[in-house]
Design an enzyme around this catalytic site. Structure first.
Site, PDB file in Angstrom:
ATOM      1  N   LEU A   1     -24.572  27.402  83.111  1.00 27.31           N
ATOM      2  CA  LEU A   1     -24.491  27.773  81.695  1.00 27.31           C
ATOM      3  C   LEU A   1     -23.124  28.364  81.359  1.00 27.31           C
ATOM      4  CD1 LEU A   1     -28.093  29.161  80.943  1.00 27.31           C
ATOM      5  CD2 LEU A   1     -27.192  26.845  80.610  1.00 27.31           C
TER       6      LEU A   1
ATOM      7  N   ASP B   1     -24.854  28.453  90.224  1.00 27.93           N
ATOM      8  CA  ASP B   1     -23.570  27.772  90.442  1.00 27.93           C
ATOM      9  C   ASP B   1     -23.715  26.785  91.597  1.00 27.93           C
ATOM     10  OD1 ASP B   1     -20.860  27.232  91.172  1.00 27.93           O
ATOM     11  OD2 ASP B   1     -20.255  29.161  90.318  1.00 27.93           O
TER      12      ASP B   1
ATOM     13  N   THR C   1     -15.511  10.021  86.440  1.00 30.48           N
ATOM     14  CA  THR C   1     -14.885   9.557  85.197  1.00 30.48           C
ATOM     15  C   THR C   1     -13.887   8.433  85.466  1.00 30.48           C
ATOM     16  OG1 THR C   1     -13.331  10.245  83.480  1.00 30.48           O
ATOM     17  CG2 THR C   1     -13.256  11.497  85.501  1.00 30.48           C
ATOM     18  N   ASP C   2     -13.638   7.625  84.446  1.00 31.99           N
ATOM     19  CA  ASP C   2     -12.609   6.579  84.562  1.00 31.99           C
ATOM     20  C   ASP C   2     -11.199   7.184  84.567  1.00 31.99           C
ATOM     21  OD1 ASP C   2     -12.494   7.365  81.873  1.00 31.99           O
ATOM     22  OD2 ASP C   2     -12.596   5.328  81.064  1.00 31.99           O
ATOM     23  N   GLU C   3     -11.096   8.479  84.182  1.00 30.95           N
ATOM     24  CA  GLU C   3      -9.767   9.085  84.066  1.00 30.95           C
ATOM     25  C   GLU C   3      -9.073   9.221  85.419  1.00 30.95           C
ATOM     26  OE1 GLU C   3      -9.534  12.305  81.232  1.00 30.95           O
ATOM     27  OE2 GLU C   3     -11.301  11.593  80.177  1.00 30.95           O
TER      28      GLU C   3
ATOM     29  N   TYR D   1      -7.692  18.001  84.849  1.00 29.21           N
ATOM     30  CA  TYR D   1      -9.104  17.572  84.881  1.00 29.21           C
ATOM     31  C   TYR D   1      -9.277  16.343  85.760  1.00 29.21           C
ATOM     32  CZ  TYR D   1     -13.253  14.972  83.365  1.00 29.21           C
ATOM     33  OH  TYR D   1     -14.411  14.223  83.351  1.00 29.21           O
TER      34      TYR D   1
ATOM     35  N   LYS E   1     -11.306  15.818  89.326  1.00 29.06           N
ATOM     36  CA  LYS E   1     -12.417  14.855  89.508  1.00 29.06           C
ATOM     37  C   LYS E   1     -12.064  13.857  90.609  1.00 29.06           C
ATOM     38  CE  LYS E   1     -15.803  14.432  87.444  1.00 29.06           C
ATOM     39  NZ  LYS E   1     -17.159  15.014  87.608  1.00 29.06           N
TER      40      LYS E   1
ATOM     41  N   ARG F   1      -9.602   4.609  73.834  1.00 30.60           N
ATOM     42  CA  ARG F   1     -10.673   4.966  74.769  1.00 30.60           C
ATOM     43  C   ARG F   1     -11.755   3.888  74.664  1.00 30.60           C
ATOM     44  NH1 ARG F   1      -7.007   7.646  76.122  1.00 30.60           N
ATOM     45  NH2 ARG F   1      -6.870   9.906  76.386  1.00 30.60           N
TER      46      ARG F   1
HETATM   47  P1  NAD Z   1     -20.254  19.190  79.852  1.00 29.29           P
HETATM   48  O1  NAD Z   1     -19.028  20.021  79.960  1.00 29.29           O
HETATM   49  O2  NAD Z   1     -20.900  19.002  78.522  1.00 29.29           O
HETATM   50  O3  NAD Z   1     -21.392  19.780  80.828  1.00 29.29           O
HETATM   51  C1  NAD Z   1     -21.116  20.264  82.114  1.00 29.29           C
HETATM   52  C2  NAD Z   1     -22.313  21.116  82.539  1.00 29.29           C
HETATM   53  O4  NAD Z   1     -22.057  21.586  83.872  1.00 29.29           O
HETATM   54  C3  NAD Z   1     -22.524  22.355  81.659  1.00 29.29           C
HETATM   55  O5  NAD Z   1     -23.895  22.485  81.361  1.00 29.29           O
HETATM   56  C4  NAD Z   1     -22.042  23.503  82.538  1.00 29.29           C
HETATM   57  O6  NAD Z   1     -22.726  24.730  82.271  1.00 29.29           O
HETATM   58  C5  NAD Z   1     -22.362  22.978  83.913  1.00 29.29           C
HETATM   59  N1  NAD Z   1     -21.527  23.574  84.955  1.00 29.29           N
HETATM   60  C6  NAD Z   1     -20.175  23.745  84.946  1.00 29.29           C
HETATM   61  N2  NAD Z   1     -19.777  24.329  86.078  1.00 29.29           N
HETATM   62  C7  NAD Z   1     -20.875  24.498  86.852  1.00 29.29           C
HETATM   63  C8  NAD Z   1     -21.106  25.049  88.143  1.00 29.29           C
HETATM   64  N3  NAD Z   1     -20.089  25.524  88.886  1.00 29.29           N
HETATM   65  N4  NAD Z   1     -22.367  25.065  88.621  1.00 29.29           N
HETATM   66  C9  NAD Z   1     -23.406  24.581  87.877  1.00 29.29           C
HETATM   67  N5  NAD Z   1     -23.245  24.073  86.642  1.00 29.29           N
HETATM   68  C10 NAD Z   1     -22.000  24.036  86.138  1.00 29.29           C
HETATM   69  O7  NAD Z   1     -19.869  17.816  80.521  1.00 29.29           O
HETATM   70  P2  NAD Z   1     -20.437  16.342  80.247  1.00 29.29           P
HETATM   71  O8  NAD Z   1     -19.618  15.716  79.195  1.00 29.29           O
HETATM   72  O9  NAD Z   1     -21.897  16.401  80.111  1.00 29.29           O
HETATM   73  O10 NAD Z   1     -20.050  15.649  81.627  1.00 29.29           O
HETATM   74  C11 NAD Z   1     -20.954  15.637  82.723  1.00 29.29           C
HETATM   75  C12 NAD Z   1     -20.295  14.939  83.893  1.00 29.29           C
HETATM   76  O11 NAD Z   1     -19.912  13.621  83.503  1.00 29.29           O
HETATM   77  C13 NAD Z   1     -19.002  15.620  84.365  1.00 29.29           C
HETATM   78  O12 NAD Z   1     -18.964  15.561  85.768  1.00 29.29           O
HETATM   79  C14 NAD Z   1     -17.894  14.801  83.737  1.00 29.29           C
HETATM   80  O13 NAD Z   1     -16.726  14.844  84.539  1.00 29.29           O
HETATM   81  C15 NAD Z   1     -18.528  13.417  83.756  1.00 29.29           C
HETATM   82  N6  NAD Z   1     -18.045  12.488  82.707  1.00 29.29           N
HETATM   83  C16 NAD Z   1     -18.064  12.854  81.389  1.00 29.29           C
HETATM   84  C17 NAD Z   1     -17.637  11.939  80.419  1.00 29.29           C
HETATM   85  C18 NAD Z   1     -17.668  12.278  78.943  1.00 29.29           C
HETATM   86  O14 NAD Z   1     -17.189  11.480  78.129  1.00 29.29           O
HETATM   87  N7  NAD Z   1     -18.243  13.402  78.532  1.00 29.29           N
HETATM   88  C19 NAD Z   1     -17.168  10.684  80.798  1.00 29.29           C
HETATM   89  C20 NAD Z   1     -17.158  10.346  82.160  1.00 29.29           C
HETATM   90  C21 NAD Z   1     -17.609  11.262  83.100  1.00 29.29           C
HETATM   91  P1  TYD Z   2     -11.647  13.897  74.263  1.00 28.77           P
HETATM   92  O1  TYD Z   2     -12.909  13.804  73.466  1.00 28.77           O
HETATM   93  O2  TYD Z   2     -11.077  15.252  74.560  1.00 28.77           O
HETATM   94  O3  TYD Z   2     -11.853  13.062  75.600  1.00 28.77           O
HETATM   95  P2  TYD Z   2     -10.759  12.604  76.725  1.00 28.77           P
HETATM   96  O4  TYD Z   2      -9.521  13.362  76.557  1.00 28.77           O
HETATM   97  O5  TYD Z   2     -11.490  12.954  77.987  1.00 28.77           O
HETATM   98  O6  TYD Z   2     -10.566  11.120  76.535  1.00 28.77           O
HETATM   99  O7  TYD Z   2     -10.540  13.073  73.480  1.00 28.77           O
HETATM  100  C1  TYD Z   2     -10.718  11.722  73.163  1.00 28.77           C
HETATM  101  C2  TYD Z   2      -9.419  11.219  72.550  1.00 28.77           C
HETATM  102  O8  TYD Z   2      -9.228  11.868  71.287  1.00 28.77           O
HETATM  103  C3  TYD Z   2      -8.204  11.564  73.388  1.00 28.77           C
HETATM  104  O9  TYD Z   2      -7.275  10.481  73.295  1.00 28.77           O
HETATM  105  C4  TYD Z   2      -7.634  12.803  72.727  1.00 28.77           C
HETATM  106  C5  TYD Z   2      -8.003  12.609  71.264  1.00 28.77           C
HETATM  107  N1  TYD Z   2      -8.268  13.835  70.488  1.00 28.77           N
HETATM  108  C6  TYD Z   2      -7.641  14.014  69.256  1.00 28.77           C
HETATM  109  O10 TYD Z   2      -6.849  13.175  68.792  1.00 28.77           O
HETATM  110  N2  TYD Z   2      -7.945  15.155  68.545  1.00 28.77           N
HETATM  111  C7  TYD Z   2      -8.812  16.106  69.024  1.00 28.77           C
HETATM  112  O11 TYD Z   2      -9.020  17.152  68.341  1.00 28.77           O
HETATM  113  C8  TYD Z   2      -9.444  15.893  70.284  1.00 28.77           C
HETATM  114  C9  TYD Z   2     -10.401  16.899  70.852  1.00 28.77           C
HETATM  115  C10 TYD Z   2      -9.154  14.735  70.981  1.00 28.77           C
END
Ligand code: NAD
Ligand code: TYD
Length: 354
Positions: free
Chosen positions: A33, A57, A132-134, A158, A162, A222
């Site tokens: 959380l 954690d 992630t694809d990043e 980040y 990852k 993206r």
């Molecule tokens: P998010 O930040 O919304 O959620 C992360 C969750 O992990 C939160 O609930 C946080 O409380 C919990 N957390 C953080 N550190 C922790 C710890 N040390 N122990 C236990 N819980 C912990 O992230 P998300 O967008 O839901 O992403 C989830 C996963 O998917 C991540 O691993 C992220 O790298 C990966 N991912 C996300 C995206 C995206 O577009 N959001 C895309 C590709 C991959």
């Molecule tokens: P984001 O949602 O932070 O995801 P990621 O950086 O992991 O791809 O951002 C998506 C795209 O949008 C990224 O190219 C950065 C851009 N962006 C903005 O232009 N303005 C914003 O306020 C944010 C948060 C992101």
């Protein structure tokens, strides 16, 4: 039972809710959380005995050992991470701690737990790591989309953290025999996403009459994936993925940030017109670019399609319509998650008044 980590965050909560809608297998949900984790995301599961939430954690070895021994899950799905690129630029420490060090502790706890299982249980066990694809770096317009064979070239704190976690997962498989699966997914969008990521931030700011900040000229690309499609892909990989393999997951929806923001503004114009008239597009402002901003991400999802028969069900058009409607229907959720910590962050990132 399965153990889901990070199941109070955006994708994790969607995954737990979808899982329990489709299966009676209980979920042990371990989440620290942080600012991004929110029990409000799991409100629909209140009173559901199949969902057991533990605040903790993934880096807490004692807690992990106790939870694994007590609940004996048949799989771990690891979503827990620090996930926001912009936050990783301001403060990489938490990314190193959780995405690298704590992931190592989780892997080691699972390794110790596996030693207590019998051969059949061990053979059936899976550790699915959500990445992630990043990690693949940045593409130019003419480059082919990322395949699983692309070299890792992470550019942000980040994505570097990852990438490191993916390498640890791979090593714990090859060296210690942990039965791992790794998924590398493109940008997700949908319900329950914390409103500091692009799409929910734009919806939130638009409705609040605030500027819609676009980094640079808005031409970064993206590959957007609806979160429900991502959850379906993870269930599929968990059920049938080959141990030790990685699977790329993408939506085949490449869009520039400006196209995405225009689409959101147009939907809001239709579903929640501005009181003063005119379009939400008028609120767009171009702001200083993110340092090291990756130009383009795009996923080649042929492997998961061919091996596991997964395809995204939503187009960007259908998914973004659902998403905008969800945010309009859940103003209470948005109000609750936009706490003091959230406001402090947006002020630092975007300046007071953002
Ligand atoms: P998010 O930040 O919304 O959620 C992360 C969750 O992990 C939160 O609930 C946080 O409380 C919990 N957390 C953080 N550190 C922790 C710890 N040390 N122990 C236990 N819980 C912990 O992230 P998300 O967008 O839901 O992403 C989830 C996963 O998917 C991540 O691993 C992220 O790298 C990966 N991912 C996300 C995206 C995206 O577009 N959001 C895309 C590709 C991959
Ligand atoms: P984001 O949602 O932070 O995801 P990621 O950086 O992991 O791809 O951002 C998506 C795209 O949008 C990224 O190219 C950065 C851009 N962006 C903005 O232009 N303005 C914003 O306020 C944010 C948060 C992101």
């Amino acid at each position: 039972m399965i153990l889901v980590t990070g199941g109070a965050g955006f994708i994790g909560a969607n995954f737990v809710i979808d899982w329990l809608a489709q299966s009676d297998e209980p979920v042990l949900n371990l989440d620290k959380l942080t600012y991004a984790g929110n029990l409000d995301n799991l409100r629909v599961l209140e009173g559901d005995a199949r969902h057991l939430f533990v605040r903790g954690d993934i880096g807490d070895a004692t807690l992990l050992s106790r939870l694994l021994t007590e609940h004996r899950p048949r799989a771990v799905v690891n979503f827990a991470a620090e996930s926001h690129v912009d936050r990783s630029i301001h403060g990489p420490g938490a990314f190193i701690e959780t995405n690298i060090v704590a992931t190592w502790r989780l892997l080691d706890a699972v390794r110790a737990y596996l030693a207590t299982l019998d051969a059949a249980e061990r053979a059936a066990f899976r550790f699915l790591h959500v990445s992630t694809d990043e990690v693949y770096g940045s593409l130019e317009a003419s480059d082919a989309p990322f395949a699983e064979t692309n070299p890792y070239q992470p550019n942000s704190p980040y994505s570097a953290s990852k990438a490191a976690s993916d390498h640890l997962v791979r090593a714990w498989h090859h060296t210690f025999g942990v039965p791992v699966l790794t998924t590398n997914c493109s940008n997700n969008y949908g319900p329950l996403q914390f409103p500091e990521k692009l799409i929910p931030l734009v919806i939130h700011n638009a409705l609040a009459g605030k500027p819609l900040p676009i980094y640079g000229d808005g031409s970064n690309v993206r590959d957007w994936l609806y979160v429900g499609d991502h959850c379906a892909a993870i269930r599929r990989v968990l059920a049938a993925g080959r141990v030790g393999e990685t699977y790329n997951i993408g939506g085949r929806n490449e869009m520039s940030n400006l196209q995405v923001v225009h689409t959101v503004c147009d939907l809001l114009d239709r579903h929640a017109p501005r009181a003063q008239g005119g379009s939400y597009r008028e609120q767009i402002v171009f702001v200083t670019d993110r340092p090291g901003h990756d130009r383009r991400y795009a996923i080649n999802a042929d492997k998961i399609a061919a091996e596991l028969g997964w395809q995204p069900a939503e187009t960007f058009g259908s998914g973004i319509e659902k998403t905008v409607r969800w945010y309009l229907d859940h103003a209470d959720w948005v109000a609750n998650v936009t706490s003091g910590a959230y406001r402090e962050w947006t002020e630092r990132q975007y300046g007071a008044g953002a």
